[in-house]
Design a protein around this motif. Sequence first.
Motif, PDB file in Angstrom:
ATOM      1  N   ALA A  34       0.829  -1.211   0.000  1.00 44.41           N
ATOM      2  CA  ALA A  34       0.000   0.000   0.000  1.00 44.41           C
ATOM      3  C   ALA A  34       0.860   1.257   0.000  1.00 44.41           C
ATOM      4  N   ARG A  35       1.908   1.265   0.785  1.00 50.76           N
ATOM      5  CA  ARG A  35       2.809   2.424   0.847  1.00 50.76           C
ATOM      6  C   ARG A  35       3.502   2.649  -0.494  1.00 50.76           C
ATOM      7  N   ALA A  36       3.988   1.582  -1.103  1.00 48.28           N
ATOM      8  CA  ALA A  36       4.664   1.699  -2.406  1.00 48.28           C
ATOM      9  C   ALA A  36       3.697   2.186  -3.479  1.00 48.28           C
ATOM     10  N   LEU A  37       2.498   1.631  -3.499  1.00 48.61           N
ATOM     11  CA  LEU A  37       1.523   2.021  -4.510  1.00 48.61           C
ATOM     12  C   LEU A  37       1.063   3.461  -4.308  1.00 48.61           C
ATOM     13  N   ALA A  38       0.936   3.896  -3.071  1.00 47.61           N
ATOM     14  CA  ALA A  38       0.547   5.286  -2.796  1.00 47.61           C
ATOM     15  C   ALA A  38       1.569   6.255  -3.393  1.00 47.61           C
ATOM     16  N   GLY A  39       2.849   5.952  -3.235  1.00 49.40           N
ATOM     17  CA  GLY A  39       3.899   6.807  -3.812  1.00 49.40           C
ATOM     18  C   GLY A  39       3.859   6.823  -5.325  1.00 49.40           C
ATOM     19  N   LEU A  40       3.697   5.663  -5.926  1.00 50.45           N
ATOM     20  CA  LEU A  40       3.627   5.578  -7.387  1.00 50.45           C
ATOM     21  C   LEU A  40       2.374   6.279  -7.910  1.00 50.45           C
ATOM     22  N   SER A  41       1.264   6.157  -7.208  1.00 44.49           N
ATOM     23  CA  SER A  41       0.009   6.782  -7.610  1.00 44.49           C
ATOM     24  C   SER A  41       0.126   8.299  -7.573  1.00 44.49           C
ATOM     25  N   TRP A  42       0.770   8.795  -6.534  1.00 51.19           N
ATOM     26  CA  TRP A  42       0.953  10.238  -6.398  1.00 51.19           C
ATOM     27  C   TRP A  42       1.667  10.793  -7.627  1.00 51.19           C
ATOM     28  N   ASP A  43       2.725  10.146  -8.054  1.00 46.82           N
ATOM     29  CA  ASP A  43       3.458  10.592  -9.242  1.00 46.82           C
ATOM     30  C   ASP A  43       2.578  10.530 -10.482  1.00 46.82           C
ATOM     31  N   ALA A  44       1.787   9.472 -10.622  1.00 47.96           N
ATOM     32  CA  ALA A  44       0.922   9.311 -11.792  1.00 47.96           C
ATOM     33  C   ALA A  44      -0.157  10.383 -11.837  1.00 47.96           C
ATOM     34  N   VAL A  45      -0.761  10.682 -10.704  1.00 46.63           N
ATOM     35  CA  VAL A  45      -1.834  11.677 -10.645  1.00 46.63           C
ATOM     36  C   VAL A  45      -1.292  13.063 -10.985  1.00 46.63           C
ATOM     37  N   ARG A  46      -0.109  13.391 -10.550  1.00 46.07           N
ATOM     38  CA  ARG A  46       0.487  14.705 -10.842  1.00 46.07           C
ATOM     39  C   ARG A  46       0.689  14.905 -12.334  1.00 46.07           C
TER      40      ARG A  46
END
Length: 80
Positions: A34-46
Amino acid sequence: MAIYYFDLRDGDEIVPDEEGLELQDLLAVQEEAARALAGLSWDAVRNFKGMQSRKMSIEVRDAHGPVMQVRFVFDIVRRQ
């Protein structure tokens, strides 16, 4: 403790984890995924522009096979 591998799926592309992490239990695995995906998601959303959809997941496996999948889906639909 066991070694778990966290493969990233971004749309149809998959990036396998070659190293893995040694973790205590499934709760620790879930938190790490969950922590890893949250970081990757943040970059994708930006990087979203206009109307788009994005699907990402981390597929966790151990020496015996699949253990869990943590998914992220983000959609932007503009009404005007």
